[in-house]
Design a protein around this motif. Structure first.
Motif, PDB file in Angstrom:
ATOM      1  N   GLY A  33       0.917  -1.187  -0.143  1.00  0.00           N
ATOM      2  CA  GLY A  33       0.138   0.085  -0.093  1.00  0.00           C
ATOM      3  C   GLY A  33       0.703   1.048   0.184  1.00  0.00           C
ATOM      4  N   ARG A  34       2.024   1.250   0.772  1.00  0.00           N
ATOM      5  CA  ARG A  34       2.639   2.347   0.878  1.00  0.00           C
ATOM      6  C   ARG A  34       3.429   2.874  -0.605  1.00  0.00           C
ATOM      7  NH1 ARG A  34       4.506   3.782   6.030  1.00  0.00           N
ATOM      8  NH2 ARG A  34       4.315   2.166   7.451  1.00  0.00           N
ATOM      9  N   ARG A  35       3.919   1.576  -1.212  1.00  0.00           N
ATOM     10  CA  ARG A  35       4.466   1.810  -2.454  1.00  0.00           C
ATOM     11  C   ARG A  35       3.419   2.507  -3.381  1.00  0.00           C
ATOM     12  NH1 ARG A  35       6.851  -3.168  -1.109  1.00  0.00           N
ATOM     13  NH2 ARG A  35       5.497  -4.282  -2.641  1.00  0.00           N
ATOM     14  N   ARG A  36       2.245   1.839  -3.394  1.00  0.00           N
ATOM     15  CA  ARG A  36       1.340   2.314  -4.486  1.00  0.00           C
ATOM     16  C   ARG A  36       0.589   3.920  -4.092  1.00  0.00           C
ATOM     17  NH1 ARG A  36      -4.015  -0.648  -4.473  1.00  0.00           N
ATOM     18  NH2 ARG A  36      -4.771   0.252  -6.423  1.00  0.00           N
ATOM     19  N   LEU A  37       0.840   4.200  -2.797  1.00  0.00           N
ATOM     20  CA  LEU A  37       0.367   5.475  -2.457  1.00  0.00           C
ATOM     21  C   LEU A  37       1.309   6.355  -2.128  1.00  0.00           C
ATOM     22  CD1 LEU A  37      -2.915   4.123  -0.246  1.00  0.00           C
ATOM     23  CD2 LEU A  37      -2.963   4.818  -2.689  1.00  0.00           C
ATOM     24  N   ALA A  38       2.483   6.330  -2.519  1.00  0.00           N
ATOM     25  CA  ALA A  38       3.597   7.308  -2.293  1.00  0.00           C
ATOM     26  C   ALA A  38       3.534   8.737  -2.954  1.00  0.00           C
ATOM     27  CB  ALA A  38       4.749   6.573  -2.963  1.00  0.00           C
ATOM     28  N   GLY A  39       2.608   8.988  -3.566  1.00  0.00           N
ATOM     29  CA  GLY A  39       2.554  10.345  -4.508  1.00  0.00           C
ATOM     30  C   GLY A  39       2.595  11.376  -3.534  1.00  0.00           C
ATOM     31  N   PRO A  40       2.913  12.542  -3.944  1.00  0.00           N
ATOM     32  CA  PRO A  40       2.710  13.807  -3.065  1.00  0.00           C
ATOM     33  C   PRO A  40       1.139  14.275  -2.547  1.00  0.00           C
ATOM     34  CG  PRO A  40       3.083  14.200  -5.163  1.00  0.00           C
ATOM     35  CD  PRO A  40       3.208  12.863  -5.311  1.00  0.00           C
ATOM     36  N   GLN A  41       0.453  13.668  -3.430  1.00  0.00           N
ATOM     37  CA  GLN A  41      -1.060  14.173  -3.188  1.00  0.00           C
ATOM     38  C   GLN A  41      -1.481  13.362  -1.836  1.00  0.00           C
ATOM     39  OE1 GLN A  41      -0.023  12.096  -5.522  1.00  0.00           O
ATOM     40  NE2 GLN A  41      -1.547  10.926  -6.481  1.00  0.00           N
ATOM     41  N   PHE A  42      -0.849  12.551  -1.516  1.00  0.00           N
ATOM     42  CA  PHE A  42      -1.303  11.607  -0.329  1.00  0.00           C
ATOM     43  C   PHE A  42      -0.519  12.203   0.977  1.00  0.00           C
ATOM     44  CE2 PHE A  42      -2.422   8.738  -4.066  1.00  0.00           C
ATOM     45  CZ  PHE A  42      -3.692   9.059  -4.076  1.00  0.00           C
ATOM     46  N   ALA A  43       0.756  12.497   0.715  1.00  0.00           N
ATOM     47  CA  ALA A  43       1.674  12.461   1.740  1.00  0.00           C
ATOM     48  C   ALA A  43       1.345  13.076   3.250  1.00  0.00           C
ATOM     49  CB  ALA A  43       2.956  13.046   1.315  1.00  0.00           C
ATOM     50  N   ARG A  44       0.622  14.248   3.108  1.00  0.00           N
ATOM     51  CA  ARG A  44       0.189  15.052   4.158  1.00  0.00           C
ATOM     52  C   ARG A  44      -1.210  14.491   4.739  1.00  0.00           C
ATOM     53  NH1 ARG A  44      -1.039  19.597   3.353  1.00  0.00           N
ATOM     54  NH2 ARG A  44      -0.890  19.454   1.057  1.00  0.00           N
ATOM     55  N   ARG A  45      -1.885  13.795   4.092  1.00  0.00           N
ATOM     56  CA  ARG A  45      -3.224  13.174   4.692  1.00  0.00           C
ATOM     57  C   ARG A  45      -3.481  11.804   4.987  1.00  0.00           C
ATOM     58  NH1 ARG A  45      -7.574  15.045   0.720  1.00  0.00           N
ATOM     59  NH2 ARG A  45      -6.248  14.252  -1.033  1.00  0.00           N
ATOM     60  N   LEU A  46      -2.265  10.872   4.673  1.00  0.00           N
ATOM     61  CA  LEU A  46      -2.485   9.591   5.095  1.00  0.00           C
ATOM     62  C   LEU A  46      -1.585   8.958   5.829  1.00  0.00           C
ATOM     63  CD1 LEU A  46      -3.724   6.802   3.936  1.00  0.00           C
ATOM     64  CD2 LEU A  46      -2.155   6.882   1.962  1.00  0.00           C
ATOM     65  N   ALA A  47      -1.850   8.249   6.758  1.00  0.00           N
ATOM     66  CA  ALA A  47      -0.876   7.629   7.670  1.00  0.00           C
ATOM     67  C   ALA A  47      -1.007   6.124   7.529  1.00  0.00           C
ATOM     68  CB  ALA A  47      -1.066   8.087   9.014  1.00  0.00           C
ATOM     69  N   PHE A  48      -0.255   5.359   8.049  1.00  0.00           N
ATOM     70  CA  PHE A  48      -0.144   3.641   7.992  1.00  0.00           C
ATOM     71  C   PHE A  48      -0.091   3.237   9.348  1.00  0.00           C
ATOM     72  CE2 PHE A  48       1.054   5.445   3.979  1.00  0.00           C
ATOM     73  CZ  PHE A  48       0.171   4.333   2.846  1.00  0.00           C
ATOM     74  N   THR A  49      -0.823   2.238   9.737  1.00  0.00           N
ATOM     75  CA  THR A  49      -0.778   1.693  10.968  1.00  0.00           C
ATOM     76  C   THR A  49      -0.725   0.212  10.804  1.00  0.00           C
ATOM     77  OG1 THR A  49      -1.757   3.580  12.333  1.00  0.00           O
ATOM     78  CG2 THR A  49      -1.778   1.631  13.363  1.00  0.00           C
TER      79      THR A  49
END
Ligand code: SAM
Length: 259
Positions: A113-129
């Motif tokens: 998931g991290r690899r797929r969602l690595a784009g800057p549009q997600f960076a500040r709004r997405l966290a992983f746990t």
């Protein structure tokens, strides 16, 4: 220790792992093995297994959630979030106030998931746990919405996961669950059975994933139908519980509110 029934109803010591009964304490470890094995080809297999339908079903979940388009803060936790299909749709369709946490028990799935969602549009709004849906590492009343897509049938104690969903939601928060369900359209149900029990195992064998996909298909059969599952959601405390069948009930989205 002996477990008398190969396909029998789970006892207090055993739980269903597909059509097998396994020691309850061992079940989650077996599920985790399945997902660490398939993580790298999970998205491809998802498309093959559902004929691409899972994409439309996930669009429906996010459309039903209707994330605010504004800058108003709105925080989603997507549990058993895997490679991130739900959080991506949520962040793409919501406004600048939308943020999300993708939570999953499998480090391999979260890495994918991290690899797929690595784009800057997600960076500040997405966290992983990395966490178990049965014991979420979030304070009470943390989230405006909780989603779980094709995840809850993998959880050993569904009632505990539902209680955790209720706990971490704010008052007025929304619960949405997408899961395979019981097809209620004659003929389509037979076609679906053929696909699930004849086509998918062959596709899975071609990709060297026969065993994991046997579990994934069998576990669909072990999962409660629409109404009994709605009753479990009510029992966890949710109000206004409804469901929508997708593709004749092959999948269903259940919705509830914490009021
Ligand atoms: N939600 C994603 C989707 O729809 O594509 C992934 C679904 S995948 C079929 C099921 C996911 O549930 C896997 O990523 C697996 O690691 C996760 N999972 C299984 N048991 C879990 C548990 N007890 N708590 C949290 N996640 C779990």
């Amino acid at each position: 220790m002996s477990f008398p029934s190969a396909r029998g109803a789970p006892t207090h010591e055993t739980a269903s792992f597909g059509f097998k009964a396994v020691p309850t304490v061992a079940r989650q470890g077996l599920v985790n093995e399945v997902f660490s094995t398939v993580a790298d080809r999970y998205d491809l297999m998802n498309d093959l297994m559902s004929g691409g339908l899972h994409r439309a079903w996930k669009d429906d979940v996010v459309a039903w959630l209707a994330p605010p388009k504004s800058a108003r803060p709105f925080n989603l936790v997507d549990v058993a979030g895997g490679t991130g299909d739900i959080v991506r749709r949520f962040l793409d369709s919501g406004g600048s106030g939308c943020s999300a946490v993708l939570c999953d028990i499998s480090p391999a799935m979260v890495d994918a998931g991290r690899r797929r969602l690595a784009g800057p549009q997600f960076a500040r709004r997405l966290a992983f746990t990395i966490a178990n849906a049965e014991v979420l590492p979030f304070p009470d009343t943390s989230f405006d919405a909780y989603t779980i897509a094709f995840g809850i049938r993998n959880v050993t104690h569904i009632d505990r996961a539902l209680c955790e969903a209720y706990r971490v939601l704010k008052r007025g928060g929304r619960f949405l669950c997408l899961e395979f369900s019981a097809c209620e359209v004659p003929l389509l149900d037979r076609l679906y059975d053929f696909h699930a029990f004849e086509v998918i195992p062959r596709l899975a064998a071609l990709t060297g994933s026969a065993e994991p996909y046997r579990y994934l298909v069998e576990s669909i059969r072990q999962f409660p139908r629409q109404e009994p599952f709605a009753a479990l959601i009510r029992a966890a405390g949710f109000a206004r519980v409804r469901y929508r069948n997708l593709t004749g009930g092959i999948a269903a989205v259940h919705s509830g509110w914490k009021i």
